[in-house]
Design a protein around this motif. Sequence first.
Motif, PDB file in Angstrom:
ATOM      1  N   TRP A 250       0.956  -1.391   0.017  1.00 59.57           N
ATOM      2  CA  TRP A 250       0.236   0.003  -0.068  1.00 59.57           C
ATOM      3  C   TRP A 250       1.037   1.316   0.023  1.00 59.57           C
ATOM      4  CZ3 TRP A 250      -4.904   1.771  -0.293  1.00 59.57           C
ATOM      5  CH2 TRP A 250      -5.771   1.080  -0.489  1.00 59.57           C
ATOM      6  N   ASN A 274      -6.739   4.320  -5.614  1.00 61.39           N
ATOM      7  CA  ASN A 274      -7.660   3.845  -4.809  1.00 61.39           C
ATOM      8  C   ASN A 274      -8.401   4.849  -3.865  1.00 61.39           C
ATOM      9  OD1 ASN A 274      -5.305   1.550  -4.954  1.00 61.39           O
ATOM     10  ND2 ASN A 274      -7.371   1.122  -6.055  1.00 61.39           N
ATOM     11  N   ARG A 303     -10.438  -4.424  -0.429  1.00 60.72           N
ATOM     12  CA  ARG A 303      -9.713  -4.885  -1.178  1.00 60.72           C
ATOM     13  C   ARG A 303      -8.910  -6.143  -0.884  1.00 60.72           C
ATOM     14  NH1 ARG A 303      -8.223  -1.750  -5.580  1.00 60.72           N
ATOM     15  NH2 ARG A 303      -6.071  -2.741  -5.428  1.00 60.72           N
ATOM     16  N   ASP A 306     -10.822  -9.169  -1.792  1.00 67.16           N
ATOM     17  CA  ASP A 306     -10.638  -9.521  -2.939  1.00 67.16           C
ATOM     18  C   ASP A 306      -9.228 -10.220  -3.460  1.00 67.16           C
ATOM     19  OD1 ASP A 306     -13.434  -8.977  -3.525  1.00 67.16           O
ATOM     20  OD2 ASP A 306     -12.808  -7.012  -4.516  1.00 67.16           O
ATOM     21  N   LYS A 308      -6.563  -8.589  -2.884  1.00 63.78           N
ATOM     22  CA  LYS A 308      -5.713  -7.243  -3.250  1.00 63.78           C
ATOM     23  C   LYS A 308      -5.001  -6.522  -2.088  1.00 63.78           C
ATOM     24  CE  LYS A 308      -8.796  -6.424  -7.308  1.00 63.78           C
ATOM     25  NZ  LYS A 308      -9.679  -5.582  -7.569  1.00 63.78           N
ATOM     26  N   GLY A 311      -2.380  -1.026  -2.769  1.00 64.25           N
ATOM     27  CA  GLY A 311      -3.265   0.125  -3.378  1.00 64.25           C
ATOM     28  C   GLY A 311      -2.442   1.383  -3.086  1.00 64.25           C
ATOM     29  N   VAL A 526     -12.228   0.180  -5.487  1.00 70.19           N
ATOM     30  CA  VAL A 526     -12.180  -1.281  -5.339  1.00 70.19           C
ATOM     31  C   VAL A 526     -11.297  -1.764  -6.813  1.00 70.19           C
ATOM     32  CG1 VAL A 526     -14.142  -1.839  -3.866  1.00 70.19           C
ATOM     33  CG2 VAL A 526     -14.597  -1.095  -6.282  1.00 70.19           C
ATOM     34  N   SER A 527     -11.432  -0.940  -7.753  1.00 69.15           N
ATOM     35  CA  SER A 527     -10.765  -1.636  -8.961  1.00 69.15           C
ATOM     36  C   SER A 527      -9.561  -1.053  -9.185  1.00 69.15           C
ATOM     37  CB  SER A 527     -11.817  -1.158 -10.347  1.00 69.15           C
ATOM     38  OG  SER A 527     -11.742   0.206 -10.330  1.00 69.15           O
ATOM     39  N   GLU A 528      -8.887  -1.274 -10.252  1.00 66.75           N
ATOM     40  CA  GLU A 528      -7.525  -0.762 -10.595  1.00 66.75           C
ATOM     41  C   GLU A 528      -8.003   0.102 -12.034  1.00 66.75           C
ATOM     42  OE1 GLU A 528      -7.578  -4.323  -9.936  1.00 66.75           O
ATOM     43  OE2 GLU A 528      -7.600  -3.288  -8.293  1.00 66.75           O
TER      44      GLU A 528
END
Length: 560
Positions: A250, A274, A303, A306, A308, A311, A526-528
């Motif tokens: 992160w 993010n 995240r 999921d 991940k 971030g 939540v996405s990239e």
Amino acid sequence: MAQKTSCISELQCERSRFKPELPEVLKKGVAFVKAVKGKPTQSVADQVKVRELFKNTYGLPIVKFKKGANPAAKKKIINVAVVLSGGQAPGGHNVIAGLFDGLKQANKKNELIGYLGGPSGILKKSFKKIDEKVLAQYRNTGGFDYIQSGRTKIESVEQFCSTKDNLDVCNVNALVVVGGDDSNTNAAMIAEYLKQENVDKCVIGVPKTIDGDLKNKYIETSFGFDTATKIYAELVGNICRDAISAQKYWHFVRLMGRSASHITLEVGFKTQPNIVLIGEEILAKKMTLSKVVDSIVEVIIKRSQDGKNFGICLVPEGLIEFIPEMKELIAALNDILADNADKFTELSSMEEKKNFVCSKLSNKLSDLMCSLPAGIASQLMSDRDPHGNVAVSMIETEKLLIEMIQKRLAELKKKDKYKGKFSSVTHFFGYEGRCGFPSNFDANYTYALGYNAAALILNGLTGYMSFVGNLLKAPKQWECGGIPITMMMNVERRNGKDKPVIQKALVDLNGKPFKEFVKMRDKWAVSESYVFPGPIQYFGPANVSGITTRTLQYEQSKKK
Ligand code: FBP
């Protein structure tokens, strides 16, 4: 000071050949513009107090330039001085170049000097003559190194008096102050003092600051914001790509900008990380430090669910001042440090200093001060600048957040509510962006601001800020004129006293840029959706090399 003797990089050589494009209205030269005056103006707030303090320069009209002959401008021979004030911002050298060219175009005998090292150069009579050959090596370059900058504030009667005397000694007819809100406030005060003393000298301000907080209905943006945000966005974009490649950290990136979060918001638009923290929103929602941490932890957990555990979180450097309890603490510290300056400097250790201020704070604030990590507590007590601002660039807010996030995640792990892995990396980008080669936008804008300042002077105007607007259009369509500086003022508490200052433009939570950001941020979390903007482009297609900020695009779109 060592002088630049030759081009040392290919880019520098190419950029020295760049010819900024002037707005149509200035193209024939400053002897061919006429000032059209509007109605008298008022300050944005505290009208009675501001009028009282600026008896001679309050209420001036807005001035717009139109094409038309001003033969007097050709006949007059004038000496002008320029001073760069405050933090560096890309394009300062082009303000000098525009001013120089504007003055010389009107009359070859006009001269320009540069006060050295900021406003202290005025007080010390330390200056150099701006010379065409030397200036040529600085055109379109970043930095303020031709004449340097400084943060001295001219505020006592003695300082105003010696400013007047020193302008006389240096045979200066007009002074151009290139600075942010505080420096332009200073410019207005010098203009007022000279008027009050019946001295026939003009003072003109130029809006500079990477922070982007010197703007209003008329001043669309300060110079340097465009280039600095492009530089930070390149770096943040690269970090986004590293994060998605390695998928193990992160990244917490603190970005300069002093109080305002404009830089962070703009870099957010350009890179779509993010989390983007906006200080102004945190203040409006009265979020405590703990609530800010909760909001970050929520995204980290989502995240990690999921898979991940990585971030990017952008943190505006002024965030700390917007967290209500910290804001209260900083305001109390400002007053204590201003009222006890001598006593405080006598204390040698940080522990003694902390104990001293805690003894003066209310119980609630003293407890808060004691609960902070030692590093942050000492950073909060660091010297204020001459304008009374806390040095937010020295406060490692991202580290404070990480420490609290780690604690929170450890507690959640114990309760089996978090199964992820949290490794963090910190970054602070500020100084990296302040002296970059100005983008095409900033190179053109600053040159126009300087040239326009020459036109204001040759129209005998004082107490005005150089105004160049309609900035989303091509430079030739830009409008020019002057905005009375008192019009932008209100009264604020500084160094324990009420002072007139230009009102800072913070991120407007009802404004289009913030609203657009709100529409997108949940998806970014939540996405990239990362965007990798890459380096500033100085050449090539206009849709890459000619664009300015998303902030300005959104702001102007609301007008349509
Ligand atoms: P100005 O407001 O003078 O343009 O300065 C901007 C800035 O870069 C801020 O973003 C930052 O907090 C501050 O200067 C840092 O100050 P210093 O250069 O004195 O460290």
